[in-house]
Scaffold this active site. Structure first.
Site, PDB file in Angstrom:
ATOM      1  N   ASN B 150       0.740  -1.259  -0.374  1.00 30.37           N
ATOM      2  CA  ASN B 150      -0.013  -0.590   0.043  1.00 30.37           C
ATOM      3  C   ASN B 150       1.115   1.066  -0.237  1.00 30.37           C
ATOM      4  O   ASN B 150       2.354   1.375   0.295  1.00 30.37           O
ATOM      5  CB  ASN B 150      -0.659  -0.144   1.634  1.00 30.37           C
ATOM      6  CG  ASN B 150      -2.357  -0.859   1.067  1.00 30.37           C
ATOM      7  OD1 ASN B 150      -2.566  -0.686  -0.267  1.00 30.37           O
ATOM      8  ND2 ASN B 150      -2.586  -1.533   1.405  1.00 30.37           N
ATOM      9  N   HIS B 202      -8.669   2.398  -2.522  1.00 26.30           N
ATOM     10  CA  HIS B 202      -9.002   2.687  -1.381  1.00 26.30           C
ATOM     11  C   HIS B 202     -10.388   3.833  -1.969  1.00 26.30           C
ATOM     12  O   HIS B 202     -10.021   4.861  -0.624  1.00 26.30           O
ATOM     13  CB  HIS B 202      -8.546   3.126  -0.616  1.00 26.30           C
ATOM     14  CG  HIS B 202      -8.085   1.747   0.264  1.00 26.30           C
ATOM     15  ND1 HIS B 202      -6.571   1.746   0.795  1.00 26.30           N
ATOM     16  CD2 HIS B 202      -7.528   0.578  -0.225  1.00 26.30           C
ATOM     17  CE1 HIS B 202      -6.571   0.576   1.865  1.00 26.30           C
ATOM     18  NE2 HIS B 202      -7.240   0.156   0.817  1.00 26.30           N
ATOM     19  N   TYR B 255     -13.626   2.728   2.962  1.00 26.16           N
ATOM     20  CA  TYR B 255     -12.635   4.168   2.981  1.00 26.16           C
ATOM     21  C   TYR B 255     -13.845   5.124   2.693  1.00 26.16           C
ATOM     22  O   TYR B 255     -12.784   6.108   3.507  1.00 26.16           O
ATOM     23  CB  TYR B 255     -11.440   3.627   2.143  1.00 26.16           C
ATOM     24  CG  TYR B 255     -10.355   2.765   3.042  1.00 26.16           C
ATOM     25  CD1 TYR B 255      -9.380   2.813   3.497  1.00 26.16           C
ATOM     26  CD2 TYR B 255     -11.096   1.427   2.068  1.00 26.16           C
ATOM     27  CE1 TYR B 255      -8.389   1.990   4.377  1.00 26.16           C
ATOM     28  CE2 TYR B 255      -9.804   0.388   3.085  1.00 26.16           C
ATOM     29  CZ  TYR B 255      -8.508   0.655   4.142  1.00 26.16           C
ATOM     30  OH  TYR B 255      -7.856  -0.247   4.107  1.00 26.16           O
TER      31      TYR B 255
END
Lengths: 462, 462, 462, 462
Positions: B150, B202, B255
């Protein structure tokens, strides 16, 4: 156009009207006005009379044969008009107080053309401008609409894209203020530099070039935080971050402070609020004083006090724009007009605020080209928000209003943000017929009316 | 590809590795693996040994002849690799603690892939992935890079656009979790519904259709706030505003709570912080526990405890993706890949997270078409922010970092926002060689190192 | 959908119908058809009877309980339909003769879906499909329209964008022919390679990949000029320029010969014309022979002779598409559907022919991304031409028709081109009510009717 | 810029140079020129001397102290230049004869800036302009390049996009001719109407507005086929189709005749060819005559005969453009410059010919917005062709050249088209070093050299 122009000013009872008169008087040689109609609504009748009196005295002092008419009947005024200027506020100062106070109550920025307040100003204004367009279609199908009712960009987009009136231009005084003040800071006189503006109303950037073709934007940026840096006086001068601006390489407008210095601007707004006054309330005082001055029968010119307000030069810009159209002057001005690719990262048919040439055929924008990613990201988000706001203003769709709130960077997303939406809807019920069913439901759920907010202020003598 | 595949996992010492092993073991019939190389860095050597031990025991228990190699020498591992998966964290948990704590200290959201923390994760990671690509170019020029480090979207964009490695796919477990959980809430079994995803890592939305072609998105939305609504367990479940989601007509990812419920998510983050623990610190505890379990010589399967973490299914997604490539399966998966017009309001060559078909030729995205304005505005802003972050991560340009901060909706713009930037730069000095001159200057100006933040936590036994 | 499907075929009297029946019979296990309605117009009643007889015999021989209805009443058929396929020709073979002969008379290419002929096929067809949609809106509002009436792309664009029927997919057999024949030329079996198509109907390109993800487009190109190179049998095989194709890096469709080898294709068309026969006339002979065969009471299967025609596999493609929708199969097919960004240099909402997944929710295109300039230039021009054609077909605007003619690369621009337009307008008067006033004027000016063109041919026994 | 300007003219030996001198002399009050350098190549030395002599006599007669230098050494001239104008022809008239004759020989249009000839003019010119830019980078890094070497648009695109010289503007006399002639046809004086141009060099459209903002395009169109309709004298006046133009609603440029009246223009070209003369050959005669006149020692002004050529006003446009830059005049001119969204259907960074403001900062285009489909289709195809031509000119890639040929609407696609390409490559070998390997191969294959084409003409006294 027949001999002598008929000019109509909707919201003619505004204290800005004397500036408009001054602008027309100064240009009488190029703009042969026959009559001016000041239109307002019943609650403003007294104010309208005072303004009309001063306006007529100004024209008489200039010894031009121009008649000022005051009327509450919009249709009477519009009939056969050549130019219609709009400077009205739906709900007046009371509505502005709510626009600013209610967000403040929930810890958010209270500001009249940005944030939640700006969205509601659009919600109240767009249906009214829609009715004006309907009247114009019938009564003055060839008239130009020069809009300086805020939020000027969104109102102009509604007029052109949604109500289909192509002969419209939106104005704002912010670009003009920059062009007049900034050159002095770096050793030039106003008019010596070439300004290139692009963005949205109250959300644009500019680059500046001298007569040798050299870019002097960096020099202008060095002074952006100074008192005469180009920011309108109504905006709190929280200093911009120099590193940020240098990296962007463009001069932001004063309103960018609300976005780039959100923390400081919110703090300042809350402080003003706690000290018992928002901008609306200060304006109320200024307005009352101005009106007192205007009443003096001996006054026959625009009083000095008017120039010190945030809206200064607004009306002069309008007069110049009208003259540029009437005289096919091809004047370079920064106005709200259809994009047509000028800002290539935004849709062709949306309204942008951009350097344009103003001629008898209207505004033609100058192409700016690509934006660097950070400016592009901001612009695209703000334009998307504007689209949601306009659509919600026309349809009264609550979901769309929520979507607009979510996109607006000056509104905190979540529970409180929604509360601000709900309370503003109820507070402005009278001016939001399109949202009637929604407001009914909210009231049934016991959402605050916030009437006391205004009552309390008025009690304190505002 | 020669007989038997060589798989390399950079960051192989991660506690997620057993899940990856399980995924490979389950697919051994279709994925003839010869050897797996787990690569890590010196400080993680002990952990790497524990993981390697468990991994080998897992393969042995499955009685497949696959050899697990542990190494600190990335080049040794990459030589001749067929697939390289990346799951490393530059700076480890200590860096994550700073990513979360320092924004918290200034009243902003502390979160590791969004907000300021996410930006710094990108700043630390992108230069390292650049070095990995350089090695791959020399040692395994035909290998596929399956990235699940990430921030997965930005890292994949850096890999493909900036470092020019086209054989790369970015993964995330969030879409998969939705596909597994949501159908159960509305009376379907996983796999019975068709999911259409589009957005950024996300930050994506999806629509859902049943086998009769009827859209069931509205039904899915009714359950989005339930425990099994599809949001990963690591995200605090502040309930979404139903009216907002219904108006948008798409299911947001978990998210989105950080953005649409910014107020509540910030409150929760601050509360966790005050209670003496952020996610990073909780993770630290979980990691230590897991490692203890992994050490048990009798353990030869993925322990149950691993599944309860936020990252669950991540590794399985990776195995499936590798199999889809190797076997030319044309599997429909949601991955980070080149846009190619699939989301038409974003540039063709940027990386998006979108439903795609995975085959031997890589990922081909399914075209989503236009977005409604509110979704478009959000997406364009977030992508612009990502572009600034990546560019800043590569160049070490402070101005660009400021521009990225300004665009990020989870960072408050102004004085404090800049302080967060400066303190994070200094705090992560060791991992940010590209910013060295900037950090030098900041340190000379006395910007906080915040070393005590971590020291204090470690003292308290974390 | 209720038990058993009702299928309606407009233009059911076509000699292609037996292939359609065969396709449905083969798929009966997955497509539970209850009844099939073959609709045609009065002049085709005899033919319709012959076809219906054979169709019923085919189903009976398969011993499935499916009833074939023949009707001249479209509304009776459409009522409650689940799938509607369209394969009609407005004006029949006679109109086709004019489409081909009149351009030939002026030294231009006479071809039925490209050039002037293709434009007039659209002019005749689009108003009729508009009426069909109106009927469907009332009688079968949930039905899917599977269009294979040519020009398939433009007809589908009219259906989806102009008449607003979203549940529509346009089909063509050309992509399928390539997928079946080309692999054999380079040592693969059909189905082993992955095809990526993008473009417009009769104007698309493809790339090909093997199961190892390697592009084999270059190999396919080596065989493009061979008899089994993938070009439909109805197109004259003037050899493509290998250097041109290798430079483009994509396989063109057979119809590209008309554009890339305009000289040779025109020569061939003129030669055929001089020899006394165009495609239309050959078709006439073939049709008559087929019908003779169909009449044989002992025939209860699709005769071999049908497969040798240019339109082969068309109907099978339609059956497969219907099954993919009904069974939510997510089959990869190349169809005409809304672009949605799949070809990013064309507008989002236009119709393109592109590899798509066909499911119960319809066709979802796979994103192709950017085109190299030469392909982009061709595509954008051809799409612009299609837009003009469709708009002209709906409005009957002569100027738009001229604009379309100007853009069409197979029509020579200038005096003769305009003559072709005028003569075709007059020749097809009966089928062009939207152009009635224009045709009136042309006739008054003495424009040729060209009736003798057909009369002469019919006299010669065609 | 230091006192007095240094102007350099590459291709100074052109017979157009006296017009350039006249333009500078007329503007001496605003353009303080110190010295002018006329640069040419050895074979043109004699002509250069004649021109230089006349030029100096012209300045002396005007009694300004300006020195004219003649040189074959480009570098000597460029050193310290302020403005560089380019008006050279690579290969001179001989090359032009081939550009026109060889297509004619194969039955295609022989024209020097459109069709095959225009492509080869670009192939010969672009490498040379690349070398000029290299010299300028070193010798006069701040100079402006005012290009009027044809094909002006493609040459300017190569200069700006490929060679990276941003201070460049491309000029053409066609827009200026329209602005001077058309108003007279409809009762206005030149300068009273506002012209809005958009498109590509030799492929643009315009709309016209009067001082009341009314569009008068339709009136202008009524006269487009008249002798003074605005078309340059070098273009054969095959009448435009009025219905087509009215439908498009814009005035095409004269060169559109080659595209919209392809049939008639080709016929005329072939007829000229058969009569033993193409434009090149006529030019040859005119040039010789002019030069004879220039030699007269008593001549010290631009002779009348020069004005009657097609290129008239070209040089005056250049002088005006230089003055607009030097004096920051913000003059509205139609020039080739970077698109920047002005024509929103073309890429931002390509070069377009569009109404712009010329100031010290260069050219800024006015935004035109969307094009109707027919204009859009043509433009996008032509720009794609230009991109292929430029890329091929730089790389010498034969496949790209073929792709360009395929897109060019004035070249018949197929066998003969390719032959034209091959023969032109061989014929121009001397000027196409980038294509050397390709030409070698073609010669080995026995492709015609066509030297006799020119020899024959020269023999006949041309």
């Amino acid at each position: 156009m027949k001999e002598g122009l008929k000019i109509v000013t909707i919201g003619g009872g505004s204290t800005y009207t004397p500036e408009l008169m001054e602008g027309f008087i100064r240009r009488y040689g190029e703009l042969p006005i026959r009559e001016i109609w000041l239109v307002d609504i019943a609650p403003g009748e007294d104010k309208l009379k005072v303004i009309t009196g001063l306006a007529q005295r100004m024209w008489d002092a200039a010894s031009y044969d121009v008649k000022i008419h005051a009327t509450l009947d919009r249709c009477e005024a519009l009939s056969g008009a050549d130019f219609v200027t709009t400077q009205f506020r739906v709900g007046g100062l009371e509505a502005r107080i709510k626009d600013e106070r209610i967000p403040d109550l929930h810890g958010m920025l209270g500001q009249e053309t940005n944030g939640a307040g700006g969205i509601f100003k659009a919600f109240r204004t767009i249906p009214v401008i829609g009715q004006i367009i309907e009247d114009m279609r019938e009564l003055c199908p060839n008239a130009w609409l020069i809009n300086f009712t805020n939020p000027s960009g969104m109102v102009t987009e509604a007029v052109i894209r949604h109500f289909g009136w192509k002969r419209a231009i939106g104005l704002c005084n912010v670009p003009g203020i920059a062009e007049m003040r900034e050159p002095l800071n770096i050793g030039y006189k106003p008019g010596e530099l070439t300004y290139q503006f692009a963005g949205l109303n109250h959300f644009h950037w500019h680059r500046v070039f001298n007569a040798r073709g050299e870019e002097v934007t960096a020099q202008v940026l060095e002074h952006v935080n100074e008192k005469n840096g180009g920011t309108p006086v109504n905006i709190y001068m929280s200093p911009f971050d120099g590193d940020l601006l240098r990296s962007m390489g463009c001069v932001p407008c004063g309103y960018h402070r609300y976005y780039f210095n959100a923390e400081e601007m919110l703090e300042h707004s809350m402080e003003e609020f706690r000290r018992g006054g928002t901008r609306a309330e200060q304006m109320h005082r200024v307005e009352a004083e101005l009106l007192e001055i205007y009443r003096q029968p001996g006054l026959h010119e625009k009083p000095e006090q008017l120039s010190r307000r945030g809206g200064a030069y607004y009306s002069d810009t309008a007069c110049e724009c009208i003259s540029a159209i009437y005289n096919d002057k091809h004047t370079r001005m920064t106005v709200s007009t259809q994009n047509c690719g000028a800002i290539s990262c935004l849709p062709d048919d949306c309204i942008v605020e951009v350097s344009s040439l103003i001629s008898a055929a209207g505004a033609q924008p100058l192409a700016w080209g690509e934006m660097r990613p950070s400016m592009r990201g901001w612009l695209q988000m703000m334009k998307a928000m504007e689209e949601c706001v306009i659509e919600a203003a026309i349809t009264g769709d609550y979901g769309l209003a929520l979507e607009a709130f979510t996109l607006n960077p000056l509104i905190e997303n979540g529970r409180e943000g929604r509360r601000v939406l709900d309370e503003l809807l109820v507070a402005h019920e009278k001016y939001l017929p399109q949202f009637a069913p929604v407001i009914e439901k909210l009231k049934a759920q016991g959402v605050e009316t916030n009437d006391d907010v205004v009552r309390d202020l008025l009690k304190r003598g505002l």
